[in-house]
Design a protein around this motif. Structure first.
Motif, PDB file in Angstrom:
ATOM      1  N   MET A   1      47.454  38.667  23.083  1.00 36.42           N
ATOM      2  CA  MET A   1      46.591  37.584  23.502  1.00 36.42           C
ATOM      3  C   MET A   1      47.550  36.454  24.062  1.00 36.42           C
ATOM      4  SD  MET A   1      43.152  36.421  23.383  1.00 36.42           S
ATOM      5  CE  MET A   1      42.427  37.233  22.073  1.00 36.42           C
ATOM      6  N   HIS A   2      47.769  36.231  25.185  1.00 34.41           N
ATOM      7  CA  HIS A   2      48.222  35.677  25.057  1.00 34.41           C
ATOM      8  C   HIS A   2      47.548  33.768  25.715  1.00 34.41           C
ATOM      9  CE1 HIS A   2      51.193  37.935  27.638  1.00 34.41           C
ATOM     10  NE2 HIS A   2      49.823  38.297  28.997  1.00 34.41           N
ATOM     11  N   VAL A   3      46.910  33.118  25.589  1.00 34.25           N
ATOM     12  CA  VAL A   3      46.377  32.029  25.425  1.00 34.25           C
ATOM     13  C   VAL A   3      44.875  32.455  25.053  1.00 34.25           C
ATOM     14  CG1 VAL A   3      45.536  29.705  27.024  1.00 34.25           C
ATOM     15  CG2 VAL A   3      47.466  31.280  27.538  1.00 34.25           C
ATOM     16  N   LEU A   4      44.416  31.047  24.051  1.00 35.17           N
ATOM     17  CA  LEU A   4      43.295  30.836  23.731  1.00 35.17           C
ATOM     18  C   LEU A   4      42.819  29.303  23.871  1.00 35.17           C
ATOM     19  CD1 LEU A   4      42.958  32.589  19.869  1.00 35.17           C
ATOM     20  CD2 LEU A   4      41.305  33.018  21.852  1.00 35.17           C
ATOM     21  N   ARG A   5      41.994  28.691  24.220  1.00 36.79           N
ATOM     22  CA  ARG A   5      41.904  27.577  24.727  1.00 36.79           C
ATOM     23  C   ARG A   5      40.370  27.247  23.972  1.00 36.79           C
ATOM     24  NH1 ARG A   5      45.977  24.560  27.143  1.00 36.79           N
ATOM     25  NH2 ARG A   5      47.707  25.449  26.741  1.00 36.79           N
ATOM     26  N   ASP A   6      40.333  25.873  23.617  1.00 38.76           N
ATOM     27  CA  ASP A   6      38.912  25.407  23.018  1.00 38.76           C
ATOM     28  C   ASP A   6      38.149  23.994  24.651  1.00 38.76           C
ATOM     29  OD1 ASP A   6      36.123  24.080  22.974  1.00 38.76           O
ATOM     30  OD2 ASP A   6      36.920  22.879  21.325  1.00 38.76           O
ATOM     31  N   PRO A   7      37.992  24.379  25.933  1.00 38.16           N
ATOM     32  CA  PRO A   7      36.976  24.417  27.140  1.00 38.16           C
ATOM     33  C   PRO A   7      36.598  22.611  26.788  1.00 38.16           C
ATOM     34  CG  PRO A   7      36.200  25.872  27.502  1.00 38.16           C
ATOM     35  CD  PRO A   7      37.038  26.306  25.781  1.00 38.16           C
ATOM     36  N   THR A   8      36.290  22.552  25.707  1.00 40.66           N
ATOM     37  CA  THR A   8      34.810  21.146  25.590  1.00 40.66           C
ATOM     38  C   THR A   8      35.276  20.068  26.116  1.00 40.66           C
ATOM     39  OG1 THR A   8      35.090  22.185  23.217  1.00 40.66           O
ATOM     40  CG2 THR A   8      33.884  19.907  23.623  1.00 40.66           C
ATOM     41  N   ARG A   9      36.943  19.268  26.217  1.00 41.84           N
ATOM     42  CA  ARG A   9      36.920  18.411  26.832  1.00 41.84           C
ATOM     43  C   ARG A   9      36.859  18.647  28.660  1.00 41.84           C
ATOM     44  NH1 ARG A   9      39.022  13.599  22.914  1.00 41.84           N
ATOM     45  NH2 ARG A   9      37.703  13.522  21.194  1.00 41.84           N
ATOM     46  N   ASN A  59      32.665  26.692  23.332  1.00 40.97           N
ATOM     47  CA  ASN A  59      32.599  28.598  24.951  1.00 40.97           C
ATOM     48  C   ASN A  59      34.234  28.608  23.985  1.00 40.97           C
ATOM     49  OD1 ASN A  59      31.131  29.381  26.649  1.00 40.97           O
ATOM     50  ND2 ASN A  59      30.481  27.281  26.655  1.00 40.97           N
ATOM     51  N   LEU A  60      35.035  29.992  24.425  1.00 39.02           N
ATOM     52  CA  LEU A  60      36.195  29.448  24.364  1.00 39.02           C
ATOM     53  C   LEU A  60      36.700  30.811  25.583  1.00 39.02           C
ATOM     54  CD1 LEU A  60      38.103  30.473  21.955  1.00 39.02           C
ATOM     55  CD2 LEU A  60      37.657  32.620  21.679  1.00 39.02           C
ATOM     56  N   LEU A  61      38.034  29.899  25.987  1.00 42.69           N
ATOM     57  CA  LEU A  61      39.224  30.505  26.767  1.00 42.69           C
ATOM     58  C   LEU A  61      39.551  31.472  26.718  1.00 42.69           C
ATOM     59  CD1 LEU A  61      38.969  30.814  30.172  1.00 42.69           C
ATOM     60  CD2 LEU A  61      39.817  28.751  29.754  1.00 42.69           C
ATOM     61  N   ARG A  62      39.546  32.564  27.187  1.00 42.03           N
ATOM     62  CA  ARG A  62      40.810  33.811  26.049  1.00 42.03           C
ATOM     63  C   ARG A  62      41.902  33.905  27.425  1.00 42.03           C
ATOM     64  NH1 ARG A  62      38.542  38.621  23.690  1.00 42.03           N
ATOM     65  NH2 ARG A  62      37.829  39.363  25.735  1.00 42.03           N
ATOM     66  N   SER A  63      42.948  34.361  27.320  1.00 46.28           N
ATOM     67  CA  SER A  63      43.940  34.777  29.018  1.00 46.28           C
ATOM     68  C   SER A  63      44.696  36.161  27.699  1.00 46.28           C
ATOM     69  CB  SER A  63      45.336  34.103  29.279  1.00 46.28           C
ATOM     70  OG  SER A  63      45.399  35.218  29.600  1.00 46.28           O
ATOM     71  N   CYS A  64      44.645  37.747  28.090  1.00 44.16           N
ATOM     72  CA  CYS A  64      44.866  38.917  27.404  1.00 44.16           C
ATOM     73  C   CYS A  64      45.433  39.056  28.273  1.00 44.16           C
ATOM     74  CB  CYS A  64      43.258  38.982  27.524  1.00 44.16           C
ATOM     75  SG  CYS A  64      42.688  39.121  25.960  1.00 44.16           S
ATOM     76  N   PRO A  65      46.634  40.289  28.792  1.00 53.69           N
ATOM     77  CA  PRO A  65      47.048  41.326  29.269  1.00 53.69           C
ATOM     78  C   PRO A  65      45.940  41.780  29.700  1.00 53.69           C
ATOM     79  CG  PRO A  65      48.397  41.496  26.860  1.00 53.69           C
ATOM     80  CD  PRO A  65      47.133  41.015  26.855  1.00 53.69           C
ATOM     81  N   LEU A  66      46.402  42.829  30.927  1.00 51.41           N
ATOM     82  CA  LEU A  66      45.778  43.092  31.670  1.00 51.41           C
ATOM     83  C   LEU A  66      45.468  44.678  31.398  1.00 51.41           C
ATOM     84  CD1 LEU A  66      47.012  43.203  35.599  1.00 51.41           C
ATOM     85  CD2 LEU A  66      44.742  42.594  35.061  1.00 51.41           C
ATOM     86  N   LYS A  67      43.701  44.939  31.341  1.00 51.80           N
ATOM     87  CA  LYS A  67      44.285  46.712  30.567  1.00 51.80           C
ATOM     88  C   LYS A  67      44.575  48.054  31.423  1.00 51.80           C
ATOM     89  CE  LYS A  67      40.483  48.964  28.544  1.00 51.80           C
ATOM     90  NZ  LYS A  67      39.356  49.299  28.718  1.00 51.80           N
ATOM     91  N   ARG A  68      45.712  48.344  30.765  1.00 52.94           N
ATOM     92  CA  ARG A  68      45.499  49.334  31.760  1.00 52.94           C
ATOM     93  C   ARG A  68      46.108  51.227  30.407  1.00 52.94           C
ATOM     94  NH1 ARG A  68      51.106  45.680  32.798  1.00 52.94           N
ATOM     95  NH2 ARG A  68      50.166  44.726  34.810  1.00 52.94           N
ATOM     96  N   PRO A  69      45.308  51.912  31.282  1.00 55.12           N
ATOM     97  CA  PRO A  69      44.921  53.149  30.130  1.00 55.12           C
ATOM     98  C   PRO A  69      46.520  53.469  30.029  1.00 55.12           C
ATOM     99  CG  PRO A  69      44.269  53.043  32.912  1.00 55.12           C
ATOM    100  CD  PRO A  69      45.265  51.965  32.891  1.00 55.12           C
ATOM    101  N   GLY A  70      46.468  53.946  28.558  1.00 55.95           N
ATOM    102  CA  GLY A  70      47.626  54.290  28.334  1.00 55.95           C
ATOM    103  C   GLY A  70      48.380  53.227  27.411  1.00 55.95           C
ATOM    104  N   ARG A  71      48.739  51.606  27.572  1.00 60.19           N
ATOM    105  CA  ARG A  71      49.365  51.201  27.500  1.00 60.19           C
ATOM    106  C   ARG A  71      48.921  49.783  26.181  1.00 60.19           C
ATOM    107  NH1 ARG A  71      52.789  47.130  31.489  1.00 60.19           N
ATOM    108  NH2 ARG A  71      54.320  46.000  29.131  1.00 60.19           N
TER     109      ARG A  71
END
Length: 74
Positions: A1-9, A59-71
């Protein structure tokens, strides 16, 4: 996980701007691919608001690494 944010404001756009500034990157959005409920779009249009800057309760905003097969996941 790169980022977790609450976009409430400030909504999605403000939250993404904060992430971009803190990370030193640019973020490009394809607005047509961002789901906005028709009721929200309608009331924002009447009131002159941009739905991307409206508060997003529960709500929750999250940024994750790209899904790469096998990685990361299979």
């Amino acid at each position: 996980m790169h980022v977790l944010r609450d976009p409430t404001r400030g909504g999605l756009a403000t939250t993404l701007n904060e992430i971009a500034m803190q990370s030193g990157v640019s973020i490009w959005l394809e607005e047509a691919n961002i789901p906005v409920r028709p009721q929200v779009a309608a009331i924002c249009e009447v009131l002159g608001f941009d739905p991307l800057y409206v508060a997003n309760e529960a709500n929750l905003l999250r940024s994750c690494p790209l899904k790469r097969p096998g990685r990361y996941w299979k």
